[in-house]
Design a protein around this motif. Structure first.
Motif, PDB file in Angstrom:
ATOM      1  N   THR A 220       0.806  -1.275  -0.070  1.00 57.70           N
ATOM      2  CA  THR A 220       0.069   0.235   0.070  1.00 57.70           C
ATOM      3  C   THR A 220       0.923   1.176   0.007  1.00 57.70           C
ATOM      4  OG1 THR A 220      -0.149   0.237   2.283  1.00 57.70           O
ATOM      5  CG2 THR A 220      -1.573  -1.211   1.445  1.00 57.70           C
ATOM      6  N   ARG A 221       0.293   2.423  -0.209  1.00 57.55           N
ATOM      7  CA  ARG A 221       0.955   3.681  -0.233  1.00 57.55           C
ATOM      8  C   ARG A 221       1.469   3.834   1.102  1.00 57.55           C
ATOM      9  NH1 ARG A 221       0.818   8.304  -3.355  1.00 57.55           N
ATOM     10  NH2 ARG A 221       1.020  10.246  -2.184  1.00 57.55           N
ATOM     11  N   PHE A 222       0.783   3.568   2.156  1.00 56.39           N
ATOM     12  CA  PHE A 222       1.151   3.873   3.364  1.00 56.39           C
ATOM     13  C   PHE A 222       2.441   2.852   3.758  1.00 56.39           C
ATOM     14  CE2 PHE A 222       1.379   2.922   8.414  1.00 56.39           C
ATOM     15  CZ  PHE A 222       1.488   4.320   8.452  1.00 56.39           C
ATOM     16  N   GLU A 223       2.504   1.576   3.226  1.00 56.84           N
ATOM     17  CA  GLU A 223       3.378   0.862   3.509  1.00 56.84           C
ATOM     18  C   GLU A 223       4.781   1.438   2.891  1.00 56.84           C
ATOM     19  OE1 GLU A 223       1.383  -3.453   4.191  1.00 56.84           O
ATOM     20  OE2 GLU A 223       1.501  -2.711   2.053  1.00 56.84           O
ATOM     21  N   ASP A 254      -2.068   1.906  18.120  1.00 54.16           N
ATOM     22  CA  ASP A 254      -2.993   1.763  19.500  1.00 54.16           C
ATOM     23  C   ASP A 254      -3.892   2.986  19.595  1.00 54.16           C
ATOM     24  OD1 ASP A 254      -2.191  -0.999  19.615  1.00 54.16           O
ATOM     25  OD2 ASP A 254      -1.123  -0.766  21.357  1.00 54.16           O
ATOM     26  N   MET A 255      -3.168   4.145  19.823  1.00 55.76           N
ATOM     27  CA  MET A 255      -3.729   5.408  19.865  1.00 55.76           C
ATOM     28  C   MET A 255      -4.859   5.648  18.707  1.00 55.76           C
ATOM     29  SD  MET A 255      -3.637   8.638  19.070  1.00 55.76           S
ATOM     30  CE  MET A 255      -1.750   8.913  18.372  1.00 55.76           C
ATOM     31  N   LEU A 256      -4.441   5.635  17.563  1.00 55.65           N
ATOM     32  CA  LEU A 256      -5.194   6.106  16.460  1.00 55.65           C
ATOM     33  C   LEU A 256      -6.409   5.021  16.196  1.00 55.65           C
ATOM     34  CD1 LEU A 256      -2.226   7.096  14.110  1.00 55.65           C
ATOM     35  CD2 LEU A 256      -3.718   8.687  15.194  1.00 55.65           C
ATOM     36  N   TRP A 257      -6.192   3.802  16.627  1.00 50.30           N
ATOM     37  CA  TRP A 257      -7.278   2.848  16.321  1.00 50.30           C
ATOM     38  C   TRP A 257      -8.623   3.145  16.426  1.00 50.30           C
ATOM     39  CZ3 TRP A 257      -6.893  -1.114  13.344  1.00 50.30           C
ATOM     40  CH2 TRP A 257      -7.821  -2.326  13.502  1.00 50.30           C
ATOM     41  N   GLN A 258      -8.749   3.879  17.691  1.00 43.16           N
ATOM     42  CA  GLN A 258     -10.348   4.463  17.969  1.00 43.16           C
ATOM     43  C   GLN A 258     -10.903   5.576  17.054  1.00 43.16           C
ATOM     44  OE1 GLN A 258     -10.114   6.987  21.376  1.00 43.16           O
ATOM     45  NE2 GLN A 258      -7.994   6.707  21.335  1.00 43.16           N
ATOM     46  N   TYR A 259      -9.801   6.115  15.972  1.00 41.41           N
ATOM     47  CA  TYR A 259     -10.034   7.188  15.068  1.00 41.41           C
ATOM     48  C   TYR A 259     -10.140   6.379  13.740  1.00 41.41           C
ATOM     49  CZ  TYR A 259      -9.262  10.250  18.840  1.00 41.41           C
ATOM     50  OH  TYR A 259      -9.216  11.109  20.064  1.00 41.41           O
ATOM     51  N   ARG A 260     -10.026   5.215  13.604  1.00 42.64           N
ATOM     52  CA  ARG A 260      -9.793   4.538  12.014  1.00 42.64           C
ATOM     53  C   ARG A 260     -11.152   4.559  11.114  1.00 42.64           C
ATOM     54  NH1 ARG A 260     -11.016   0.712  15.696  1.00 42.64           N
ATOM     55  NH2 ARG A 260     -12.445  -1.014  15.303  1.00 42.64           N
ATOM     56  N   GLU A 275      -5.565   8.139   8.838  1.00 44.59           N
ATOM     57  CA  GLU A 275      -5.379   9.024   9.770  1.00 44.59           C
ATOM     58  C   GLU A 275      -3.746   9.442  10.299  1.00 44.59           C
ATOM     59  OE1 GLU A 275      -9.072   7.468   9.802  1.00 44.59           O
ATOM     60  OE2 GLU A 275      -7.295   6.459   9.836  1.00 44.59           O
ATOM     61  N   PHE A 276      -3.015   8.761  10.174  1.00 46.86           N
ATOM     62  CA  PHE A 276      -1.656   8.827  10.471  1.00 46.86           C
ATOM     63  C   PHE A 276      -1.113   9.837   9.369  1.00 46.86           C
ATOM     64  CE2 PHE A 276       2.921   8.305   9.900  1.00 46.86           C
ATOM     65  CZ  PHE A 276       3.374   7.983  11.354  1.00 46.86           C
ATOM     66  N   LEU A 277      -1.240   9.692   8.123  1.00 46.34           N
ATOM     67  CA  LEU A 277      -0.794  10.636   7.279  1.00 46.34           C
ATOM     68  C   LEU A 277      -1.379  11.962   7.443  1.00 46.34           C
ATOM     69  CD1 LEU A 277      -0.883   8.269   4.228  1.00 46.34           C
ATOM     70  CD2 LEU A 277       1.246   9.099   5.319  1.00 46.34           C
ATOM     71  N   LYS A 278      -2.782  12.153   7.795  1.00 48.30           N
ATOM     72  CA  LYS A 278      -3.378  13.256   7.895  1.00 48.30           C
ATOM     73  C   LYS A 278      -2.455  14.113   9.036  1.00 48.30           C
ATOM     74  CE  LYS A 278      -7.856  13.337   5.792  1.00 48.30           C
ATOM     75  NZ  LYS A 278      -7.621  11.876   5.148  1.00 48.30           N
ATOM     76  N   TYR A 279      -2.208  13.388  10.140  1.00 50.43           N
ATOM     77  CA  TYR A 279      -1.601  14.092  11.320  1.00 50.43           C
ATOM     78  C   TYR A 279      -0.115  14.556  11.030  1.00 50.43           C
ATOM     79  CZ  TYR A 279      -0.491  15.161  15.945  1.00 50.43           C
ATOM     80  OH  TYR A 279       0.065  15.612  17.275  1.00 50.43           O
ATOM     81  N   CYS A 371      -8.728  16.662  13.165  1.00 47.98           N
ATOM     82  CA  CYS A 371      -7.263  16.638  12.136  1.00 47.98           C
ATOM     83  C   CYS A 371      -7.219  15.509  11.482  1.00 47.98           C
ATOM     84  CB  CYS A 371      -6.153  17.322  13.232  1.00 47.98           C
ATOM     85  SG  CYS A 371      -4.595  17.149  12.342  1.00 47.98           S
ATOM     86  N   LEU A 372      -7.330  14.535  12.263  1.00 50.55           N
ATOM     87  CA  LEU A 372      -6.967  13.207  11.760  1.00 50.55           C
ATOM     88  C   LEU A 372      -7.962  12.932  10.653  1.00 50.55           C
ATOM     89  CD1 LEU A 372      -6.711  11.068  15.068  1.00 50.55           C
ATOM     90  CD2 LEU A 372      -4.836  11.898  13.650  1.00 50.55           C
ATOM     91  N   HIS A 373      -9.352  13.303  10.403  1.00 50.72           N
ATOM     92  CA  HIS A 373     -10.057  13.149   9.614  1.00 50.72           C
ATOM     93  C   HIS A 373     -10.322  14.004   8.491  1.00 50.72           C
ATOM     94  CE1 HIS A 373     -12.310   9.873  12.233  1.00 50.72           C
ATOM     95  NE2 HIS A 373     -11.266   9.500  11.646  1.00 50.72           N
ATOM     96  N   SER A 374      -9.941  15.211   8.718  1.00 48.98           N
ATOM     97  CA  SER A 374     -10.331  16.560   7.929  1.00 48.98           C
ATOM     98  C   SER A 374      -9.048  17.349   7.406  1.00 48.98           C
ATOM     99  CB  SER A 374     -11.081  17.384   8.665  1.00 48.98           C
ATOM    100  OG  SER A 374     -12.523  16.919   8.999  1.00 48.98           O
ATOM    101  N   TYR A 375      -7.758  16.903   7.962  1.00 51.27           N
ATOM    102  CA  TYR A 375      -6.630  17.996   7.773  1.00 51.27           C
ATOM    103  C   TYR A 375      -6.541  17.975   6.004  1.00 51.27           C
ATOM    104  CZ  TYR A 375      -2.497  20.588   8.382  1.00 51.27           C
ATOM    105  OH  TYR A 375      -1.682  21.501   8.554  1.00 51.27           O
TER     106      TYR A 375
END
Length: 731
Positions: A220-223, A254-260, A275-279, A371-375
């Motif tokens: 994936t792009r993230f990988e 683990d911290m970001l999991w709730q926002y997936r 979410e990781f990439l937006k932040y 931020c995680l969803h809208s940045y």
């Protein structure tokens, strides 16, 4: 384990130990089970991967040699290697070496090794590689066109994804390397190398090879991003690289999991990559601002951001790595709170609440989730997270990163100060290339959050009026802390938004009165203010004036917040006089104030301009609260009501004319005349004038009686209505 470096040229005929056997690698064959060659696909993500890989190869040729890490594969007893990992790199190297050999016109014997590379994925791909090794292009036109035109190239080969991808890559190689001298010699001398590890040498089995290659899933792009991030950090600090990768895999995920779940309705959205990439983009924008720059006009591609902020050997890169870590770490474990959302709910609210700042109801309380969803959108090119939210999130993060040195009480008070500054610095919160205040604003946020004081040495940050007010409030509350609840309640009033100078610290005990006043109808408040005095403010252009509105918040915002307008202190004086009239206001009490004013005017036969404003609804602008008057000194009665924020429109009108005879008001004249057939009526400061339409010749003037001070001593609305009635009776 054999860990010798190899080039694509010298790996052939090299002896490898595989278990108990020693074999010479003679051929590299991409097996049927492998996926198609992908680095030449026409896709935005693949374009980026291709460009970055070719750029790396280019720098290896013209600057310093490069090593492409490990290639894994199985070597059979005949010396045929089938790659487990490295197919894409090996194929690109094959194409680059073919290109270099043909460009340098080397002998067939010297480049004969090219025939030892091939594809078994399809018949067409296998024979294409064979034919290509013997083909000599003209280099006078596009390589792919030259190849496709050859007699040995059937047209249906273009449908083979591996062949079409190779053609794209050859054109890209030609574009990048056509002006590079001694390309072949550089390749021969080992400018591009890699490690090769036989599977059996690693203790792996053929079964593993089959399993890994039967997945059919590309990275994936993230990988890809994660691998590139690891490489960048490892080049600077190997220990930091291992630490960051471990956190990405565990703590941060683990911290970001709730926002997936980003709310897009996709049931497959069970990862945290977006979410990781937006932040990450938010962090990189912060780094850009902190260096004095602006992200405007720059690439927001995460790989370009890696290159900009996480490559090189400078101390700045090490500092950026530390910043990246701390920005993620600070949200992972917030003592006393179960989650970031729980923490943010403790300090933010959509309504006034003790110990919290108030944020607009249109914005989420969980600014971190926002931020995680809208940045940015998935391309990263469109930022949906406004600058004021960036600054507020930066302030909260600044506290979390230094939580061991700031008490929670200090944090809330300082965050309130910053929130007030943000709300009242709309013009200053700008990151235009020619007017970028964000670097200074972030410095000021750090000064307030970490030290508790506005730093006067920082220029061009927040609005200067609001900075001054925040300093005054801080000094006031240090001496009189018991007044804090009143001050904070005023700050959180929707008509004030953090700036309370329209009431003032010396009248902070009017807070409850102000709240009760603005629980009444705005139109009645407007009239009550005008009953006391002309509270309007003159704008910088000298012809536009700001008044209130019965329906639009923005008009009150313009009145109650200091700006370049002339008359703020006058507005304040009139508001305070109104507040002094009662401890609690109702619609009925305001009607009484208004009625008394109208009665006094009518009983004394004195009709100042504001009498008409209070008496007749047509005079009160219902939209942005804008009036215009080009010459208030000589024509104090000639205000026109505007229905837009800055310019005249067909809905602008002269209120005397509209009130007297709205059906005959001419939109073509922007409401400046009443039209009756071939005649029309206009206003002057002390008369009405009847004129011919075509010639503008004056037919009759209807004077309005005024005293020696130029104040009407008769109601000019009644005068005009009577004249119109008589005129229509005559005609």
């Amino acid at each position: 384990m054999n860990s010798t470096l190899h080039s694509f040229i010298n790996i052939f005929e090299t002896a490898f130990t595989c278990g108990q056997e020693t074999v010479n690698l003679q051929k590299i064959i991409i097996p049927i089970i492998q996926r198609d060659y992908a680095q030449g696909r026409r896709d935005p993500d693949i374009n980026r991967v291709r460009d970055r890989f070719l750029t790396s190869l280019y720098h290896a040729i013209v600057d310093e040699p490069i090593t492409l890490d490990f290639v894994y594969g199985d070597i059979d007893k005949n010396g045929v290697m089938t790659p487990l990992d490295g197919q894409q790199r090996l194929t690109t190297l094959f194409l680059l070496h073919w290109y270099a050999a043909r460009k340098a016109n080397v002998s067939e014997a010297e480049c004969a090794f090219l025939s030892n590379f091939g594809y078994e994925t399809r018949y067409s791909a296998r024979y294409f590689c064979k034919e290509l090794t013997h083909f000599v292009p003209s280099f006078e036109r596009k390589l792919s066109d030259d190849i496709v035109d050859q007699a040995w190239f059937p047209l249906d080969w273009q449908k083979d994804p591996t062949i079409s991808s190779m053609l794209v890559m050859l054109d890209a190689i030609d574009s990048r390397f056509k002006d590079v001298s001694e390309l072949w010699e550089k390749l021969k001398s080992g400018a591009i190398t890699f490690y090769f590890l036989p599977i059996r040498d690693m203790g792996l089995t053929d079964e593993l090879y089959i399993k890994m290659n039967s997945r059919g899933k590309p990275l994936t792009r993230f990988e890809h991003f994660k691998a590139e991030l690891e490489r960048c950090i490892r080049a600077v600090d190997d220990a930091a690289s291992k630490r960051v990768m471990r956190k990405i895999d565990r703590d941060w995920t683990d911290m970001l999991w709730q926002y997936r779940d980003s709310g897009n309705g996709d049931p497959e959205d069970t990862i945290t990559d977006d979410e990781f990439l937006k932040y990450f983009r938010f962090i990189c924008d912060v780094l850009c601002y902190q260096s004095g720059g602006s992200p405007q006009g720059k690439s927001s591609d995460e790989f370009d951001l890696l290159s900009a902020y996480f490559t090189g050997e400078t101390g700045q890169v090490r500092q950026n790595i530390e910043t990246l870590e701390s920005y993620f770490d600070c949200w992972c474990r917030i003592d006393g709170y179960s989650s970031p959302a729980d923490f943010l709910k403790s300090c933010m609210s959509h309504t006034h609440a003790d110990g919290k700042i108030m944020v607009d109801s249109a914005n989420k309380i969980d600014i971190f989730e926002d931020c995680l969803h809208s940045y940015a959108d998935k391309s990263g090119k469109i930022r949906h997270f406004p600058l004021n939210r960036i600054i507020l999130l930066y302030a909260v993060t600044s506290y979390l990163r230094h939580r061991d040195t700031i008490t929670e009480a200090d944090y809330i008070r300082r965050l309130r100060c910053i929130n007030n500054l943000i709300q009242n610095s709309e013009d200053e919160v700008s990151d235009r290339i020619d007017r970028n205040r964000i670097p200074a604003i972030l410095q000021q946020v750090d000064a307030i959050m970490l030290e508790g004081n506005v730093n006067d040495a920082i220029e061009n940050s927040f609005n200067v009026n609001q900075i001054l007010e925040e300093k005054e409030k801080k000094a006031f509350l240090e001496e009189r802390p018991d007044y804090a609840p009143l001050v904070f309640a005023l700050e959180d009033h929707p008509n004030l938004k953090g700036q309370i100078s329209i009431v003032g610290l010396e009248h902070v005990d009017y807070a409850d009165r102000f709240v009760s006043l603005f629980s009444c109808k705005w139109d009645l408040i407007d009239c009550a203010l005008m009953s006391i005095g002309d509270y309007g403010q003159q704008e910088r252009n000298k012809w536009r004036f700001q008044y209130a509105s019965k329906g639009m918040q923005i008009a009150w915002d313009e009145l109650f917040h200091k700006s370049a307008n002339v008359g703020f202190e006058k507005t304040r004086t009139i508001l305070l006089e109104l507040l002094s009239k009662a401890e609690f206001f109702t619609n009925e009490s305001l009607v009484q104030i208004i009625s008394e004013f109208i009665s006094v005017c009518e009983e004394s036969n004195l009709y100042p301009w504001r009498y008409y404003y209070v008496k007749y609804a047509s005079f009160r602008p219902g939209c942005y609260g804008k009036y215009s008057n080009n010459d208030m000194v000589n024509n104090p009665y000639l205000f026109s009501v505007m229905q837009t924020r800055s310019q005249w429109s067909s809905n602008t009108y002269m209120p005397y004319l509209k009130e007297a005879d709205d059906p005959h008001l001419s939109r073509d004249s922007m409401g400046q005349r009443l039209v009756y057939g071939d005649r029309h009526i206009i206003c002057s400061n002390s008369a009405y004038v009847l004129r011919e339409n075509e010639t503008e010749e004056i037919i009759e003037t209807v004077p309005i009686k005024q005293n020696e001070n130029g104040i009407d001593i008769e109601d000019r609305i009644l005068v005009l209505k009577k004249y119109i009635a008589n005129m229509q009776n005559i005609t």
